[in-house]
Design a protein around this motif. Structure first.
Motif, PDB file in Angstrom:
ATOM      1  N   SER A   1       0.839  -1.188   0.000  1.00 18.28           N
ATOM      2  CA  SER A   1       0.000   0.000   0.000  1.00 18.28           C
ATOM      3  C   SER A   1       0.880   1.245   0.000  1.00 18.28           C
ATOM      4  CB  SER A   1      -0.897  -0.039   1.240  1.00 18.28           C
ATOM      5  OG  SER A   1      -1.346   1.244   1.565  1.00 18.28           O
ATOM      6  N   THR A   2       0.439   2.298  -0.664  1.00 19.57           N
ATOM      7  CA  THR A   2       1.193   3.558  -0.652  1.00 19.57           C
ATOM      8  C   THR A   2       0.285   4.677  -0.127  1.00 19.57           C
ATOM      9  OG1 THR A   2       0.628   3.960  -2.965  1.00 19.57           O
ATOM     10  CG2 THR A   2       2.731   2.875  -2.549  1.00 19.57           C
TER      11      THR A   2
ATOM     12  N   VAL B   1      -1.002   7.693   2.032  1.00 18.81           N
ATOM     13  CA  VAL B   1      -0.378   8.864   2.663  1.00 18.81           C
ATOM     14  C   VAL B   1      -1.479   9.711   3.302  1.00 18.81           C
ATOM     15  CG1 VAL B   1       1.541   8.936   1.006  1.00 18.81           C
ATOM     16  CG2 VAL B   1      -0.556  10.228   0.533  1.00 18.81           C
TER      17      VAL B   1
ATOM     18  N   THR C   1      -4.992   8.434   1.796  1.00 22.09           N
ATOM     19  CA  THR C   1      -5.335   8.209   0.389  1.00 22.09           C
ATOM     20  C   THR C   1      -4.126   7.599  -0.334  1.00 22.09           C
ATOM     21  OG1 THR C   1      -6.261   9.261  -1.588  1.00 22.09           O
ATOM     22  CG2 THR C   1      -4.644  10.541  -0.363  1.00 22.09           C
TER      23      THR C   1
ATOM     24  N   ALA D   1      -1.288   7.343  -2.965  1.00 25.82           N
ATOM     25  CA  ALA D   1      -0.556   8.293  -3.820  1.00 25.82           C
ATOM     26  C   ALA D   1       0.191   7.573  -4.943  1.00 25.82           C
ATOM     27  CB  ALA D   1       0.426   9.100  -2.986  1.00 25.82           C
ATOM     28  N   GLY D   2       0.507   6.298  -4.755  1.00 28.96           N
ATOM     29  CA  GLY D   2       1.291   5.564  -5.756  1.00 28.96           C
ATOM     30  C   GLY D   2       0.471   4.462  -6.389  1.00 28.96           C
ATOM     31  N   LEU D   3       0.389   3.364  -5.691  1.00 30.76           N
ATOM     32  CA  LEU D   3      -0.373   2.226  -6.195  1.00 30.76           C
ATOM     33  C   LEU D   3      -0.661   1.258  -5.054  1.00 30.76           C
ATOM     34  CD1 LEU D   3       1.866  -0.350  -6.282  1.00 30.76           C
ATOM     35  CD2 LEU D   3       2.710   0.981  -8.178  1.00 30.76           C
TER      36      LEU D   3
ATOM     37  N   PHE E   1      -3.401  12.355 -10.398  1.00 30.39           N
ATOM     38  CA  PHE E   1      -2.569  11.153 -10.533  1.00 30.39           C
ATOM     39  C   PHE E   1      -2.852  10.395 -11.823  1.00 30.39           C
ATOM     40  CE2 PHE E   1      -2.694  11.555  -5.791  1.00 30.39           C
ATOM     41  CZ  PHE E   1      -1.349  11.839  -5.619  1.00 30.39           C
TER      42      PHE E   1
ATOM     43  N   MET F   1      -0.501   7.953 -13.360  1.00 22.26           N
ATOM     44  CA  MET F   1      -0.375   6.607 -12.781  1.00 22.26           C
ATOM     45  C   MET F   1      -1.398   5.645 -13.397  1.00 22.26           C
ATOM     46  SD  MET F   1       2.178   6.289 -10.717  1.00 22.26           S
ATOM     47  CE  MET F   1       1.806   4.662 -10.116  1.00 22.26           C
TER      48      MET F   1
END
Lengths: 183, 134
Positions: free
Chosen positions: A32-33, A35, A48, A50-52, A76, A79
């Motif tokens: 999980s990413t 933040v 939420t 931010a990456g994937l 985003f 992504m």
């Protein structure tokens, strides 16, 4: 990639439940990413993506599925394209209780090719809540754009509900493959 | 909601001054964006309109993925990421002490020296962290 391994992408707006859905079915603890969310006006939650998100599930018939989740916010968008690359199919999750749910449906289905580039299955959450849109409203919206995509009501916390979306997507992939073979 | 409403007018003003000073005293700095962990631009330097917002979102994704990889590898926390090419360097430095958590993304040309760039960026991050703790 082996023939029995698929990459599928979970997408949809912030708060639709992408991280939860992957966590509900992944065999291993998902990556999980998350933040700190500073945009409480957009959606009132502490964190939420931010990456994937990333998880993996092995199904009974020897099929292995890699599960990727996108961030939901438009900023985003890059992504979505990165994660959508080489994906076998997409699951779009929408929160029916959000005011702009139909517009969100349009945006995410369109961003992933409208079902033409790869199969799309739509999961609608919170459709039973007061004031939420019905499943029919989403199906009709897709029809009005000339699309017929599978639409299911789901609770993304429930493993069986999320598996239904994945199984449906895999069936569509299989149908597509046999269609190509017979063509 | 505007940036200063979201992150505080005084703190964002102080952060902007620190960014300006950082660029003036560090050779090779082309542009920089101070970004929130969830991808909003807090302050920026020499980046065109739209470019800063995009860099903020990309920087936050990289920062979040860097943290996830560090956690996976058992090295606890990602402090900074360095992307190097023949023509320049990008450094993304986490400012974990700031509230809300932030990162600084710096783009530098090949005129920069990595050690000097990292040292100056770290000092800038420390100063920014103080502004967002107060």
């Amino acid at each position: 990639m082996s023939e029995t391994e698929f990459k599928i992408v979970f997408t949809g707006p912030m708060g639709a439940g992408k991280t939860t859905a992957i966590g509900a079915i992944s065999d291993e603890p998902p990556v999980s990413t998350d933040v700190t969310n500073t945009d409480r006006a957009a959606f009132d939650k502490a964190q939420t993506t931010a990456g994937l998100d990333y998880g993996r599930i092995a199904l009974d018939d020897g099929v292995s599925v890699r599960l990727y989740g996108t961030p939901g916010q438009l900023r985003f968008r890059f992504m979505w394209d990165i994660l959508g690359h080489n994906a076998a199919g997409v699951i779009v999750l929408i929160d029916a209780s959000q005011r702009d749910a139909l517009v969100q449906l349009d945006a995410f289905v369109d961003a992933f090719g409208g079902g033409k580039r790869m199969p799309i299955v739509v999961g609608i959450g919170r459709s039973g809540e007061p004031g939420a849109l019905s499943l029919d409203a989403f199906a009709q919206r897709l029809e009005s754009h000339g699309m017929t995509l599978p639409v299911f009501g789901v609770d993304v916390r429930r493993r069986d509900d999320v598996l239904l979306l994945v199984d449906t997507l895999l069936c569509l992939l299989e149908l597509g493959d046999s269609g190509r073979r017979s063509a | 909601m505007t940036t200063s409403q979201r992150f505080g007018r005084v703190a964002t003003g102080v952060a902007q001054k620190h960014l300006d000073a950082f660029a003036q005293t560090t050779p090779g700095v082309v542009s920089a964006v101070l970004l929130s962990a969830d991808g909003f631009e807090v302050a920026s330097l020499q980046v065109g309109k739209g470019g800063a917002a995009r860099l903020a979102a990309m920087g936050s994704s990289l920062s979040a993925i860097g943290s996830a990889i560090a956690k996976e590898a058992g090295i606890v926390e990602c402090n900074r990421m360095i992307i190097e090419s023949d023509s320049g360097t990008i450094v993304i430095m986490t400012i974990a002490e700031a509230r809300p958590p932030m990162s600084l993304a710096v783009i530098a040309s090949d005129a920069s020296m990595l050690g000097q760039l990292l040292w100056a960026a770290k000092n800038c991050c420390n100063a920014i962290a103080r502004a967002f703790r107060e």
